[in-house]
Motif scaffolding. Structure first.
Motif, PDB file in Angstrom:
ATOM      1  N   HIS A  32       0.766  -1.463  -0.009  1.00 11.50           N
ATOM      2  CA  HIS A  32      -0.141  -0.083  -0.362  1.00 11.50           C
ATOM      3  C   HIS A  32       0.407   1.299   0.194  1.00 11.50           C
ATOM      4  O   HIS A  32       0.878   2.390  -1.017  1.00 11.50           O
ATOM      5  CB  HIS A  32      -0.622  -0.102   1.364  1.00 11.50           C
ATOM      6  CG  HIS A  32      -2.402   0.628   1.125  1.00 11.50           C
ATOM      7  ND1 HIS A  32      -3.353   0.021   0.925  1.00 11.50           N
ATOM      8  CD2 HIS A  32      -2.353   2.145   0.530  1.00 11.50           C
ATOM      9  CE1 HIS A  32      -4.321   1.337   0.703  1.00 11.50           C
ATOM     10  NE2 HIS A  32      -4.036   2.080   1.392  1.00 11.50           N
ATOM     11  N   THR A  73      -7.131   1.534  -1.658  1.00 11.81           N
ATOM     12  CA  THR A  73      -7.768  -0.049  -1.882  1.00 11.81           C
ATOM     13  C   THR A  73      -8.483  -0.238  -3.499  1.00 11.81           C
ATOM     14  O   THR A  73      -8.602  -1.868  -3.253  1.00 11.81           O
ATOM     15  CB  THR A  73      -9.261   0.948  -0.587  1.00 11.81           C
ATOM     16  OG1 THR A  73      -9.404   1.398  -1.237  1.00 11.81           O
ATOM     17  CG2 THR A  73      -8.274   1.014   0.708  1.00 11.81           C
ATOM     18  N   SER A  98      -6.654   0.527   6.385  1.00 13.24           N
ATOM     19  CA  SER A  98      -6.458   2.288   5.544  1.00 13.24           C
ATOM     20  C   SER A  98      -6.034   3.379   6.179  1.00 13.24           C
ATOM     21  O   SER A  98      -5.376   4.424   5.595  1.00 13.24           O
ATOM     22  CB  SER A  98      -7.057   1.879   4.235  1.00 13.24           C
ATOM     23  OG  SER A  98      -6.957   3.143   3.502  1.00 13.24           O
TER      24      SER A  98
END
Lengths: 368, 228, 239
Positions: B34, B166, B201
């Protein structure tokens, strides 16, 4: 004396964030049709005082009445619709035309369209703007013009009272002087009761029937007419706020009294040169003013006299230093000092010669 | 994936701590993925935006054009951008990162130019007066003074990008979105990975935002003294 | 078969231009817009009145700044999933409402912040003057603050709506709906043979987003009060 238009009765305002009151135990009456100017350094509570009259600020204690009615008994917005309010930043609605701006209060009061239109036209004329400008937007106007619209908006519903908070603070000095003159002229026409806030003492002395001098902490130091204020300031604070040129400022407020004028060396046109020489000798001058009946024609100097030619046939020189009867002593003093002959000719309406004012005469007038 | 309510089998609990315990390694991997996507996208975005901002400052007319193009790029939905790029790059890292970069451009260029524009004229004038070259004024005066506004833009870009990453999981490039996909592709629905993906996240966004804020403070020591 | 050929042949498939069949592109456009518009309208009804009233009273300024930050930190994909999960747990149909409500949630921050800021930046002198001439607080809000804030409020609506239009497509990953996201997601699932669907959906949704942006920009300009428009025109001319 009638009931005052506005009365402050022991009014105090404390703001939560400061220990010192903004306004302290203020009692003050404003008569109907009077212009009272609140003046003082910043933080003296003059604006707070003004804003309490239309309840933009609520007093901590004490009572304020307008036209005999305790204002705390009237809903704030209703009270405000009956009181004109002009501020320095003007606060015109930028999304409304001049017409809509001026019509703001009449619209709130539910006036008919024709009445509103008539009133807007009338007010634009009153404040010296072209009535056709109603369709313009504030952004298209100069600062001075916007302030005129601000005054027109405040007067729209014909309120008995007009509150003005440094209305001319943001315009340049020349425009300010013009707006001040116009306000006085306007007042002569509409006779509103005006409470005016400024930090400029000259403006206060010029506009106020009475001037209220505030000190920091919201203390009213003195409330008096401009002439009284200048002649006998209540204390050092007031004196220093009036400035070092207090005496000169006072002169500016005093008119010229006819009985202190001297006849001076004056001859009638058509008189002989001997008569002219005699007048000059008597006054110890080498010149004389020449009159035609009551009216001033000019001046003649001793060397210009020609025997056998009566006064008035020669070329006359214009009188360079003169003031009008309705001028003030400060202007007269200025003229005397700048004149080589140490005098100023005073004229009435239609150039009628009233006499001359000298330093001696001026001193006598101040003493009297 | 059904329009009907999920009635297949029993429902799993909303959150199972032992799943987290069992999957710590994978969570770590996903976070790194990420951050990689976010880092590459924002860093490239800053470099491109800096170049575009210099062009904008030099040729004012191009500024509006650049902002216009940035605005169009910004308005293109991520899914549409993927749709355009998949036929070219397939399901790959570039397909994921190019749209992410393009979304940062508008905000960053605008902030850099605004930041430099608001440098007081007298400061610039003084620097020029002392004999600084134009380039030196830019590097030594304008850019440092514009740091707060530039960092503000970078923070917005970074946080927005973290949220968008995401979505890139549908391209199979990993990131925390993979947990979300995993969770609802399992039958019966497995909420724990979904919750982990979303919460991680959000936490990541907050942490990165904070890190950038601290970076800004370190870069602008003059801003803290005096005014405080 | 080239990508372009795939696109053309996909567009020629049966029911592709139907408004009523789920395979139809127009059907998906309508679905996309239904979700987007409903989501926005709900958000406007919640956020705008709250924001303008709070801004009028100068309360809750922290909310205005926090709202956007929170809004950005929560991934829109996560938001969709959470609403979908909640709906599926509550045995509610998951096609329309979860996605729509997620879009409402997505739109709240920019709408709230812009409405708040728009009212807050109205010149205090204008508000002071309107209070001074006897406007009630409600009249100040309705006649002065809201008209002057309208362009900023609409800018918030534009940002929110464009974001919604872009995000509805992501909804296709989790639900049967998802408007124009449907062909994209289904196309991805088919791999290399699905590019026609992917591209058609991509072009359509990008077009829809840009069109929304353009429409709102026009609306925004039209909402600038005439007096202000002239002001900015002269301000630009002066430069």
């Amino acid at each position: 004396m009638n009931e005052p238009m506005i009365r402050f009765d022991a009014v105090t305002k404390k703001f939560a964030e400061s220990a010192e009151p903004a306004v302290h135990e203020l009692s003050l009456d404003v008569a109907e049709g009077e212009i009272v100017v609140l003046v003082g350094p910043s933080g003296c509570g003059k604006t707070t005082t003004l804003r309490m009259i239309n309840r933009l600020i609520e007093p901590t204690s004490g009572k304020i009445t307008v036209n005999g009615v305790d204002i705390s008994t009237t809903p704030a917005h209703v009270l405000r619709r009956g009181i004109g309010y002009v501020i320095q930043q003007v606060g015109l609605f930028p999304h409304h035309t001049i017409h809509q701006n001026i019509a703001a209060v009449p619209d709130l009061l539910g006036w008919g369209r024709d009445d509103v239109q008539r009133r807007v036209t009338e007010l634009l004329t009153l404040v010296g703007l072209d009535p056709d400008w109603g369709t313009r937007y504030p952004a298209e106007l100069s600062g001075g013009q916007r302030q005129r619209v601000g005054v027109a908006r405040a007067l729209a519903a014909d309120p008995a009272v007009l509150l003005m908070d440094e209305p001319f603070g943001a315009v340049d000095p020349i425009v300010r002087a013009r707006l001040q003159r116009e306000l006085l002229a306007l007042h002569r026409q509409v006779r509103k009761t005006i409470v005016f806030v400024t930090h400029d003492m000259d403006e206060a002395l010029l506009l106020g029937h009475r001037v209220a001098v505030f000190n920091t902490g919201g203390v009213l130091e003195q409330l008096a007419t401009p002439v009284e204020l200048l002649a006998s300031p209540a204390n050092d604070f007031v004196a220093s706020f009036l400035g070092d040129d207090r005496a000169l400022k006072r002169l500016a407020l005093l008119g010229i009294a006819e009985d202190t004028l001297a006849r001076g060396p004056a001859v009638q046109a058509g008189e002989g040169t001997d008569a002219a020489r005699k007048v000059m000798r008597e006054h110890g001058t080498e010149w004389a003013v020449v009159l035609d009946g009551e009216r001033l024609r000019g001046r003649i100097d001793l060397p210009a006299l020609r025997d056998g030619h009566p006064v008035g046939e020669q070329e006359l020189r214009p009188v360079e230093t003169m003031v009008r009867r309705d001028g003030n002593l400060r202007g007269a003093l200025d003229a005397i000092v700048s004149s080589p002959d140490r005098m100023v000719v005073v004229l009435g309406a239609d150039d009628v010669y009233l006499g001359m004012l000298t330093l001696e005469g001026l001193t006598a007038e101040l003493a009297g | 994936m059904s329009g009907q309510p999920d009635t297949v089998g029993e429902q799993r609990p909303l959150f199972e701590w032992d799943w987290v315990g069992r999957n710590m390694d994978r969570i770590g991997e996903r976070v790194v993925e990420h951050l990689e996507l976010t880092g590459v996208a924002v860093a490239s975005g800053v470099l491109i935006a800096l170049a575009l901002a210099m062009v904008s400052l030099r040729w004012r007319r191009l500024h509006a054009v650049i902002l216009g193009i940035g605005g169009v790029l910004y308005a293109i939905p991520a899914l549409a951008a993927f749709a355009f790029l998949v036929p070219i790059f397939g399901l790959s890292f570039p397909t994921a990162v190019i749209p992410l970069i393009s979304y940062t451009i508008l905000i960053l260029v605008r902030n850099i130019v605004t930041g430099i524009d608001q440098v007081p004229g007298d400061v610039r004038e003084a620097a020029r007066g002392m004999g600084f070259t134009r380039a030196r004024v830019f590097r030594k005066v304008e850019l440092p003074l514009a740091v707060p506004v530039i960092v503000a833009g970078t923070r917005i870009s970074a946080v927005t990008t973290i949220g968008l990453v995401t979505v890139t999981s549908i391209l199979g490039v990993g990131g925390l979105g993979a947990f979300i996909l995993q969770g609802f592709r399992t039958l019966p629905i497995y909420p724990t990975p979904i919750v982990v993906g979303v919460v991680a996240s959000v936490l990541l966004a907050i942490l990165v935002d904070l890190a950038l804020l601290l970076t800004e403070r370190a870069l602008t020591p003059w801003a803290r003294r005096g005014s405080a | 078969m080239s990508i372009f050929d795939q696109l053309v042949s996909w567009l020629r498939e049966p029911n592709r231009w139907s408004f009523s069949h789920p395979d139809g592109l127009p059907y998906r456009v309508i679905e996309h817009l239904q979700v987007s518009v409903t989501g926005l309208v709900l958000a406007v009804l919640i956020a705008v009145p709250l924001a303008v009233v709070l801004a009028h009273h100068r309360k809750g300024a922290f909310l205005a700044s926090a709202a956007v930050n929170i809004g950005r930190a929560i991934p829109s994909f996560g938001l969709i999933i959470i609403f979908w999960l909640a709906a599926s747990r509550a045995n509610i149909d998951t096609t329309f409402w979860p996605l729509t409500l997620a879009m409402t949630a997505l739109a709240l921050p920019p709408l709230f912040t812009n409405s708040y800021t728009g009212v807050q930046i109205v010149d205090p002198a204008t508000v002071e003057a309107s209070r001074g001439v006897g406007f009630t607080e409600m009249q100040i809000l309705r006649r002065v603050e809201i008209p002057l804030a309208l362009p900023v409020i609409l800018a918030g609506a534009r940002i929110a709506f464009v974001q919604i239009v872009a995000t509805v497509a992501i909804g296709a990953i989790v639900s049967d709906g998802g408007g124009l996201g449907r062909p994209i997601v289904d196309g991805f699932a088919q791999g290399a043979t699905g590019y026609g669907a992917v591209l058609a959906g991509g072009i359509a949704v990008a077009f829809l987003a840009l069109l929304s942006e353009a429409l709102f920009t026009v609306l925004e300009r039209a909402a600038v009060p005439a007096g202000i428009r002239r002001m900015s025109a002269t301000a630009i001319a002066r430069r």
